[in-house]
Design an enzyme around this catalytic site. Structure first.
Site, mmCIF file in Angstrom:
data_model
loop_
_atom_site.group_PDB
_atom_site.id
_atom_site.type_symbol
_atom_site.label_atom_id
_atom_site.label_comp_id
_atom_site.label_asym_id
_atom_site.label_seq_id
_atom_site.Cartn_x
_atom_site.Cartn_y
_atom_site.Cartn_z
ATOM 1 N N ASP A 1 0.866 -1.170 0.000
ATOM 2 C CA ASP A 1 0.000 0.000 0.000
ATOM 3 C C ASP A 1 0.905 1.223 0.000
ATOM 4 O O ASP A 1 1.507 1.570 1.023
ATOM 5 C CB ASP A 1 -0.894 -0.025 1.246
ATOM 6 C CG ASP A 1 -1.770 1.208 1.380
ATOM 7 O OD1 ASP A 1 -1.620 2.152 0.573
ATOM 8 O OD2 ASP A 1 -2.613 1.250 2.306
ATOM 9 N N CYS B 1 -9.019 5.960 9.910
ATOM 10 C CA CYS B 1 -9.274 4.651 9.292
ATOM 11 C C CYS B 1 -8.249 3.610 9.741
ATOM 12 O O CYS B 1 -7.835 2.750 8.963
ATOM 13 C CB CYS B 1 -9.296 4.752 7.762
ATOM 14 S SG CYS B 1 -10.663 5.723 7.121
ATOM 15 N N GLN C 1 0.531 6.597 0.903
ATOM 16 C CA GLN C 1 1.224 7.713 1.545
ATOM 17 C C GLN C 1 2.635 7.902 1.002
ATOM 18 O O GLN C 1 3.114 9.025 0.891
ATOM 19 C CB GLN C 1 1.285 7.488 3.061
ATOM 20 C CG GLN C 1 -0.067 7.478 3.741
ATOM 21 C CD GLN C 1 -0.792 8.806 3.655
ATOM 22 O OE1 GLN C 1 -0.183 9.877 3.682
ATOM 23 N NE2 GLN C 1 -2.102 8.751 3.556
#
Length: 414
Positions: free
Chosen positions: A201, A367, A204
């Site tokens: 992921d 989240c 960011q």
């Protein structure tokens, strides 16, 4: 070359705005979404005003031109991130969409009952819930890499967590809560040892530092355009070409087929096979201009500027009494994100008072509810920086925090 944030700010119209009470906007919520330069805004407007047509299907000029602009973005994205090839770039609606695509295609085919899916305890819900759904469907097991007190990954028992039963490791490169930047090399090495696959992921990380996908040797890498100056509703999934080729489609419909009969279909080649329906054409074209802008500024320059801002912010934060910081103090392992709490003051109250001062930060669980439970807090206040932020923005944040403490100090005394 170093960048000049004061000059670059002039390219972002919203950074000259004031909030309704007349205070100048101090935007420190870049972890949620970045602001857009005029070149990106103009490109999306120009598409609708001068170039609007559906892609890949029309033989007329507008359609062919829009297709060229769209596919040029794919090539540019591949070069920007040093991917395997342009066919390995799949456009989605965002990081969440990209991760779900992998879970519902590669995951459904390759994960069986009793297999293992490895995550970490600080994953964003977008990199947690899809795997929970897959594990429930396949009767697989979820395992988690823990974190140390400084929120870096604890790899002391990595060989016990990633085993020959592991099929997928899905893990973030940079925490959206603490800004911790993780060295994934040991995890990737272990993944290769057991024959599993790894999804990173990069929501960011992709916007704040140079990313070389081939050198990283990851199987999948997911990120969003809107966190890196681009429009919302556009995401990217990188996948190794041979893996994407073997994956079935996720969504069925137009543009992802080669031929269709009443009872069966054959699928198009990559990348069309995984891009059903009309995409966000304007958004993808806008993303092309965002990449141009980032290329001009320089990702290394961006990383260094944010490091300077983070060092300055941490130094100022450490002087504030009753404030708890989360994450490592090691600037080599930290991006431009600072999360904190104030003793006895709920993060929502902090955020509301800062808003009155024109300072926009994010408050809540971000989240990442499992991480908040581990930290034993309801949420944090998060300030996240980008290359157009300045030391003056951080000074405004600090002054506003002092006002919060002053207000609640008066409340307590009363």
């Amino acid at each position: 070359m170093s960048l000049d944030p004061y000059k670059l700010r002039l390219d972002f119209p919203i950074l000259s705005e004031t909030i309704p009470n007349g205070k100048p906007l101090v935007y420190l919520d870049n972890g949620a979404t970045s602001q857009k330069p005029m070149s990106v805004i103009q490109a999306t407007n120009d598409y609708y005003a001068k170039e609007n047509a559906n892609i890949h299907r029309g033989v007329y000029y507008l359609s062919q031109h829009a297709t060229e602009l769209f596919e040029r973005t794919r090539i540019k994205t591949s070069h920007f991130f040093q991917a395997q090839c342009a066919k390995a770039i799949i456009f989605t609606r965002g990081t969440t969409d990209s991760i779900n695509l992998v879970a519902q295609t590669y995951g459904r085919v390759n994960v069986s009952e009793g297999d293992e899916i490895v995550l970490s305890v600080q994953e964003h819900h977008s990199n947690l819930v899809p795997w929970q759904m897959l594990a429930r469907e396949k009767k697989a097991f979820l395992k988690f890499i823990p974190i140390k007190e400084d929120t870096t990954y604890d790899l002391s028992k990595l060989n016990e967590i990633i085993t020959k039963r592991t099929k997928i490791v899905a893990i973030s490169q940079m925490s959206n809560v603490t800004g911790t930047v993780h060295d994934l090399s040991k995890i990737i090495d272990r993944v290769r040892q057991v024959g599993a696959k790894i999804l990173v992921d990069g929501a960011q990380a992709a916007c704040h530092m140079p990313i070389h996908l081939v050198d990283m040797d990851v199987d999948f890498y997911a990120f969003s355009a809107h966190k890196m100056l681009g429009p919302t509703g556009v995401g990217v999934l990188f996948g190794k070409e041979e893996i994407l080729e073997a994956m079935p489609p996720w969504l069925g419909g137009g543009d992802m087929i080669e031929s269709v009969e009443l009872e069966s279909s054959t699928y198009a080649a990559l990348p069309a096979k995984l891009e059903a329906g009309t995409p966000n054409i304007a958004g993808v074209i806008g993303f092309s201009h965002a990449l141009d802008y980032l290329q001009k500024v320089g990702m290394k320059n961006i990383k260094e500027h944010e490091r300077m801002l983070t060092e300055y912010a941490l130094e100022r934060f450490h002087r504030i009494g009753g404030l708890t910081l989360y994450g490592t103090d090691d600037l080599e392992k930290r991006g431009g994100v600072v999360s904190f709490t104030l003793d006895g003051i709920h993060p929502h109250d902090v955020g509301s008072i800062l808003d009155e001062e024109g300072v926009a930060i994010r408050v809540g669980h971000h989240c990442c509810q499992p991480l908040m439970k581990q930290l034993q807090i309801p949420g944090t206040c998060r300030a996240s920086f980008y290359f157009y932020n300045t030391k003056e923005d951080i000074d405004a944040l600090i002054q506003s925090i002092e006002k919060v403490k002053s207000i609640f100090g008066r409340v307590v005394r009363k």
